[in-house]
Write a protein that holds these residues in place. Structure first.
Motif, PDB file in Angstrom:
ATOM      1  N   HIS A  84       0.760  -1.180  -0.062  1.00 24.60           N
ATOM      2  CA  HIS A  84       0.042   0.011   0.044  1.00 24.60           C
ATOM      3  C   HIS A  84       0.765   1.307  -0.037  1.00 24.60           C
ATOM      4  CE1 HIS A  84      -3.640  -2.098   1.068  1.00 24.60           C
ATOM      5  NE2 HIS A  84      -2.869  -3.201   1.482  1.00 24.60           N
ATOM      6  N   TYR A  85       1.426   1.676  -1.133  1.00 24.90           N
ATOM      7  CA  TYR A  85       2.184   2.857  -1.296  1.00 24.90           C
ATOM      8  C   TYR A  85       1.574   4.037  -0.351  1.00 24.90           C
ATOM      9  CZ  TYR A  85       0.502   6.395  -4.437  1.00 24.90           C
ATOM     10  OH  TYR A  85      -0.232   7.470  -5.106  1.00 24.90           O
ATOM     11  N   PRO A  86       0.409   4.336  -0.319  1.00 23.38           N
ATOM     12  CA  PRO A  86      -0.347   5.579   0.307  1.00 23.38           C
ATOM     13  C   PRO A  86       0.005   5.332   1.881  1.00 23.38           C
ATOM     14  CG  PRO A  86      -1.914   4.669  -1.231  1.00 23.38           C
ATOM     15  CD  PRO A  86      -0.999   3.706  -1.051  1.00 23.38           C
ATOM     16  N   GLN A  87       0.580   4.248   2.290  1.00 23.71           N
ATOM     17  CA  GLN A  87       0.774   4.041   3.744  1.00 23.71           C
ATOM     18  C   GLN A  87       2.320   4.324   4.025  1.00 23.71           C
ATOM     19  OE1 GLN A  87      -0.967   0.427   5.086  1.00 23.71           O
ATOM     20  NE2 GLN A  87      -2.770   0.926   3.984  1.00 23.71           N
ATOM     21  N   THR A  88       3.005   4.939   3.130  1.00 26.52           N
ATOM     22  CA  THR A  88       4.422   5.180   3.252  1.00 26.52           C
ATOM     23  C   THR A  88       4.798   5.901   4.298  1.00 26.52           C
ATOM     24  OG1 THR A  88       4.902   4.960   0.929  1.00 26.52           O
ATOM     25  CG2 THR A  88       6.293   6.021   2.122  1.00 26.52           C
ATOM     26  N   ALA A  89       4.089   7.050   4.587  1.00 28.00           N
ATOM     27  CA  ALA A  89       4.340   7.975   5.696  1.00 28.00           C
ATOM     28  C   ALA A  89       3.866   7.588   6.989  1.00 28.00           C
ATOM     29  CB  ALA A  89       3.837   9.381   5.373  1.00 28.00           C
ATOM     30  N   MET A  90       2.978   6.575   7.072  1.00 27.14           N
ATOM     31  CA  MET A  90       2.685   6.195   8.442  1.00 27.14           C
ATOM     32  C   MET A  90       3.129   4.711   8.844  1.00 27.14           C
ATOM     33  SD  MET A  90      -0.338   4.229   7.244  1.00 27.14           S
ATOM     34  CE  MET A  90      -0.806   3.593   8.717  1.00 27.14           C
ATOM     35  N   ILE A  91       4.109   4.319   7.901  1.00 24.75           N
ATOM     36  CA  ILE A  91       4.614   2.983   8.443  1.00 24.75           C
ATOM     37  C   ILE A  91       5.051   3.033   9.936  1.00 24.75           C
ATOM     38  CG2 ILE A  91       6.923   3.316   7.677  1.00 24.75           C
ATOM     39  CD1 ILE A  91       7.203   0.608   6.607  1.00 24.75           C
ATOM     40  N   ALA A  92       5.127   1.815  10.496  1.00 22.46           N
ATOM     41  CA  ALA A  92       5.462   1.606  11.834  1.00 22.46           C
ATOM     42  C   ALA A  92       4.803   2.552  12.801  1.00 22.46           C
ATOM     43  CB  ALA A  92       6.963   2.081  12.068  1.00 22.46           C
ATOM     44  N   SER A  93       3.303   2.419  12.620  1.00 26.14           N
ATOM     45  CA  SER A  93       2.313   3.139  13.794  1.00 26.14           C
ATOM     46  C   SER A  93       1.956   2.307  14.650  1.00 26.14           C
ATOM     47  CB  SER A  93       1.128   3.725  12.906  1.00 26.14           C
ATOM     48  OG  SER A  93       1.576   4.612  12.000  1.00 26.14           O
ATOM     49  N   TRP A  94       1.918   2.550  15.992  1.00 27.26           N
ATOM     50  CA  TRP A  94       2.108   1.901  17.045  1.00 27.26           C
ATOM     51  C   TRP A  94       0.715   1.231  17.667  1.00 27.26           C
ATOM     52  CZ3 TRP A  94      -0.044   2.367  22.061  1.00 27.26           C
ATOM     53  CH2 TRP A  94       0.129   1.482  22.920  1.00 27.26           C
ATOM     54  N   GLY A  95       0.560  -0.048  17.821  1.00 27.76           N
ATOM     55  CA  GLY A  95      -0.347  -0.539  18.885  1.00 27.76           C
ATOM     56  C   GLY A  95      -1.804  -0.918  18.600  1.00 27.76           C
ATOM     57  N   LYS A  96      -2.351  -0.960  17.198  1.00 29.72           N
ATOM     58  CA  LYS A  96      -3.723  -1.313  16.810  1.00 29.72           C
ATOM     59  C   LYS A  96      -3.664  -2.761  16.147  1.00 29.72           C
ATOM     60  CE  LYS A  96      -4.908   2.737  18.147  1.00 29.72           C
ATOM     61  NZ  LYS A  96      -5.800   2.991  19.584  1.00 29.72           N
ATOM     62  N   ASN A 103      -8.798   2.434  10.906  1.00 32.97           N
ATOM     63  CA  ASN A 103      -9.643   3.868  11.121  1.00 32.97           C
ATOM     64  C   ASN A 103      -8.468   4.761  11.873  1.00 32.97           C
ATOM     65  OD1 ASN A 103     -12.217   2.789  10.653  1.00 32.97           O
ATOM     66  ND2 ASN A 103     -12.236   1.500  12.370  1.00 32.97           N
ATOM     67  N   THR A 104      -7.716   4.353  12.760  1.00 33.59           N
ATOM     68  CA  THR A 104      -6.803   5.369  13.292  1.00 33.59           C
ATOM     69  C   THR A 104      -5.728   5.997  12.539  1.00 33.59           C
ATOM     70  OG1 THR A 104      -7.161   4.264  15.371  1.00 33.59           O
ATOM     71  CG2 THR A 104      -5.127   5.781  15.451  1.00 33.59           C
ATOM     72  N   TYR A 105      -5.028   4.902  11.847  1.00 33.39           N
ATOM     73  CA  TYR A 105      -3.985   5.385  10.779  1.00 33.39           C
ATOM     74  C   TYR A 105      -4.086   5.597   9.393  1.00 33.39           C
ATOM     75  CZ  TYR A 105      -1.382   4.210  15.367  1.00 33.39           C
ATOM     76  OH  TYR A 105      -1.040   4.180  16.653  1.00 33.39           O
ATOM     77  N   THR A 106      -4.503   4.363   8.795  1.00 32.15           N
ATOM     78  CA  THR A 106      -4.310   4.186   7.307  1.00 32.15           C
ATOM     79  C   THR A 106      -5.731   5.484   6.621  1.00 32.15           C
ATOM     80  OG1 THR A 106      -4.137   1.927   7.670  1.00 32.15           O
ATOM     81  CG2 THR A 106      -5.039   2.781   5.522  1.00 32.15           C
ATOM     82  N   PHE A 107      -6.937   5.340   7.084  1.00 26.78           N
ATOM     83  CA  PHE A 107      -7.753   6.135   6.685  1.00 26.78           C
ATOM     84  C   PHE A 107      -7.657   7.721   6.666  1.00 26.78           C
ATOM     85  CE2 PHE A 107     -11.209   2.552   7.024  1.00 26.78           C
ATOM     86  CZ  PHE A 107     -10.625   1.923   5.980  1.00 26.78           C
ATOM     87  N   PRO A 108      -7.211   8.300   7.985  1.00 24.68           N
ATOM     88  CA  PRO A 108      -6.745   9.630   7.830  1.00 24.68           C
ATOM     89  C   PRO A 108      -5.860   9.703   6.714  1.00 24.68           C
ATOM     90  CG  PRO A 108      -7.162   8.897  10.021  1.00 24.68           C
ATOM     91  CD  PRO A 108      -7.225   7.719   9.383  1.00 24.68           C
ATOM     92  N   GLU A 109      -4.573   9.045   6.762  1.00 30.40           N
ATOM     93  CA  GLU A 109      -3.633   9.454   5.808  1.00 30.40           C
ATOM     94  C   GLU A 109      -4.062   9.142   4.251  1.00 30.40           C
ATOM     95  OE1 GLU A 109       0.267  10.006   4.037  1.00 30.40           O
ATOM     96  OE2 GLU A 109      -0.694  10.641   6.011  1.00 30.40           O
ATOM     97  N   GLU A 110      -4.838   8.183   4.018  1.00 32.21           N
ATOM     98  CA  GLU A 110      -5.297   8.016   2.544  1.00 32.21           C
ATOM     99  C   GLU A 110      -6.240   9.243   2.200  1.00 32.21           C
ATOM    100  OE1 GLU A 110      -6.969   4.250   1.805  1.00 32.21           O
ATOM    101  OE2 GLU A 110      -5.229   3.053   2.271  1.00 32.21           O
ATOM    102  N   MET A 111      -6.650  10.063   3.052  1.00 32.49           N
ATOM    103  CA  MET A 111      -7.530  11.188   2.897  1.00 32.49           C
ATOM    104  C   MET A 111      -6.707  12.220   2.182  1.00 32.49           C
ATOM    105  SD  MET A 111     -10.746  10.989   3.978  1.00 32.49           S
ATOM    106  CE  MET A 111     -11.353  12.447   4.715  1.00 32.49           C
ATOM    107  N   ARG A 112      -5.467  12.305   2.487  1.00 34.20           N
ATOM    108  CA  ARG A 112      -4.474  13.157   1.998  1.00 34.20           C
ATOM    109  C   ARG A 112      -4.210  13.188   0.555  1.00 34.20           C
ATOM    110  NH1 ARG A 112       0.536  13.653   6.105  1.00 34.20           N
ATOM    111  NH2 ARG A 112       0.734  15.654   4.918  1.00 34.20           N
TER     112      ARG A 112
END
Length: 440
Positions: A84-96, A103-112
């Motif tokens: 998932h290239y759109p998740q590049t900037a949020m790789i290694a996000s903790w704890g889910k 819902n916490t990391y992926t979707f907010p980043e993909e909105m960008r």
């Protein structure tokens, strides 16, 4: 009349060569591997023209430009079969775990990625990270935004890379701004397919994210599109986590199992790529094999998000085609070396020690075969694309001291699989051109 451009000179890439003549899961390793201690790859017009002993090829092609990598190991470029290239900037996000992680990391980043400029920035960054790690082909989800697809294919085209990608389709269980409809998913996907599929090295993949974020109507629309364009692949997710299975069962109560939610709607056949596939039933496994579909093992993602342990031995024994993938950003590394290491560790936990040859095969020919690109990429053989990775087998002090004690080829290679990173990648060639960037 314009003077024709001169044909690029032949190039000889020298080093150790390792290639496969068959599947090391299906035959003894020594029967299907070939090692040339001092070998060469002859590159011509972006393809491999010949391989063999270095001195023989130098004698046969005295005018060729020579690039000598010494004792480094030359392999086909790595093939990442699910990301998932759109998740590049949020790789290694903790704890889910999966659903909360989306819902916490992926979707907010993909909105960008509604911003084409942001999509272009991340696409270029992502592909440069792959090239730094020796990956020359990737299969990636984009976002619902058509511009996110354009950005990735444009960045790949500029680098000469083979990329498989598609617009991610979701019409429920996603936030405002990340939902389309059954009709717009069909229309957008078709327009992008007609624009990109078969253009240069681009392959369009029809891409429903997974059954929980698509209504039956959207899956049916995408199944119809696939039926109209059967030469395209289709990528999605399958049986990643147990909570996901329960969610799917509640959304599709009529389905026999998770795979059936796709099968009923024309989304199961050859060319299907099903990421994760950890919790398969016997029926699902048998049906995937019967239909000629492929599953993709994503080991760093499966451990990072706590999904479970993929059973490689049982899956290969069942006759399924299996690819290997980073699954960034659920996966915790852009490196296929780290991905091979994680696959080994999961194999150990599952009771099967994967041989170094099997790991390298999965990251090259295995993934290429899953993508139905066997012979075109992932091989050191005449006619294949001149996509290569050159590995320093003593790239760090820790690896070097273990390498110095190696008595066999596999003992020499295995420390780099287990402990290597981008420092082990001496060079990455894409269509015969050196492309390893210096990533800050």
């Amino acid at each position: 009349m314009a003077t024709p451009a001169p044909r690029p000179a032949d190039r000889l890439i020298l080093g150790q060569l390792l290639h496969f003549t068959g599947d090391p899961f299906a035959a003894p390793v020594d029967e299907v591997t070939r090692h040339e201690r001092r070998g060469a790859v002859l590159l011509r017009d972006g393809r491999i023209h010949a391989t063999g002993p270095a001195e023989a090829l130098r004698t046969a092609h005295p005018q060729a430009e020579v690039i000598d990598h010494g004792d480094a190991l030359i392999l086909p470029g790595f093939v990442d079969a699910h990301a998932h290239y759109p998740q590049t900037a949020m790789i290694a996000s903790w704890g889910k775990r999966l659903i909360d992680w989306l819902n916490t990391y992926t979707f907010p980043e993909e909105m960008r990625f509604a911003d084409p400029a942001y999509a272009a920035t991340i696409a270029g960054r992502y592909l440069d990270l792959l090239l730094a790690n020796g990956t020359t082909t990737v299969t990636s989800f984009c976002t619902i935004h058509p511009a996110s697809v354009d950005a990735l294919f444009e960045a790949a085209e500029a680098r000469g890379m083979a990329v498989v990608a598609g617009k991610t389709c979701m019409d429920r269980n996603a936030p405002d701004g990340l939902r389309d409809t059954a009709q717009s998913a069909y229309d957008d996907s078709r327009a992008l397919l007609l624009k990109w599929h078969g253009r240069g090295r681009a392959t369009y993949a029809i891409t429903p994210r997974f059954s929980p974020t698509s209504t039956p109507e959207q899956l049916e629309a995408l199944g119809a599109l696939w039926g109209e364009h059967p030469d395209c692949p289709m990528q999605t997710h399958l049986s990643e986590q147990t909570e996901e299975l329960s969610w799917v069962a509640s959304l599709y109560p009529e389905a026999r199992d998770y795979l059936d939610t796709y099968e009923q709607r024309g989304l199961l056949r050859e060319g299907g790529l099903y990421g994760h596939a950890i919790w398969l039933t016997d029926r699902e496994r048998d049906r995937l094999r019967e239909m000629g579909a492929a599953v993709v093992h994503c080991p760093t993602s499966n451990t990072f998000i706590g999904s479970g342990l993929f059973d490689m031995a049982a899956t290969k024994a069942a006759g399924l085609s299996v690819g290997l993938a980073t699954d960034t950003g659920g996966g915790s590394s852009f490196s296929m070396l780290r991905t091979m290491a994680a696959a080994y560790e999961i194999g150990q936990l599952s009771g099967t020690a994967l041989h170094p040859a099997q790991l390298l095969w999965l990251a090259t020919e295995g993934s290429a075969g899953a993508l139905r690109m066997g012979g075109a990429i992932g091989r050191l053989a005449p006619g294949a694309a001149a996509d290569l990775v050159v590995l320093d087998l003593a790239s760090t002090p820790a690896i070097a001291q273990r390498h110095a004690e190696a008595d066999t080829l596999w003992e020499a290679v295995f420390p780099t699989i287990m402990m290597g990173d981008d420092r082990a990648v001496t060079e990455t060639y894409v269509a015969g051109i050196a492309r390893k960037p210096q990533v800050a």
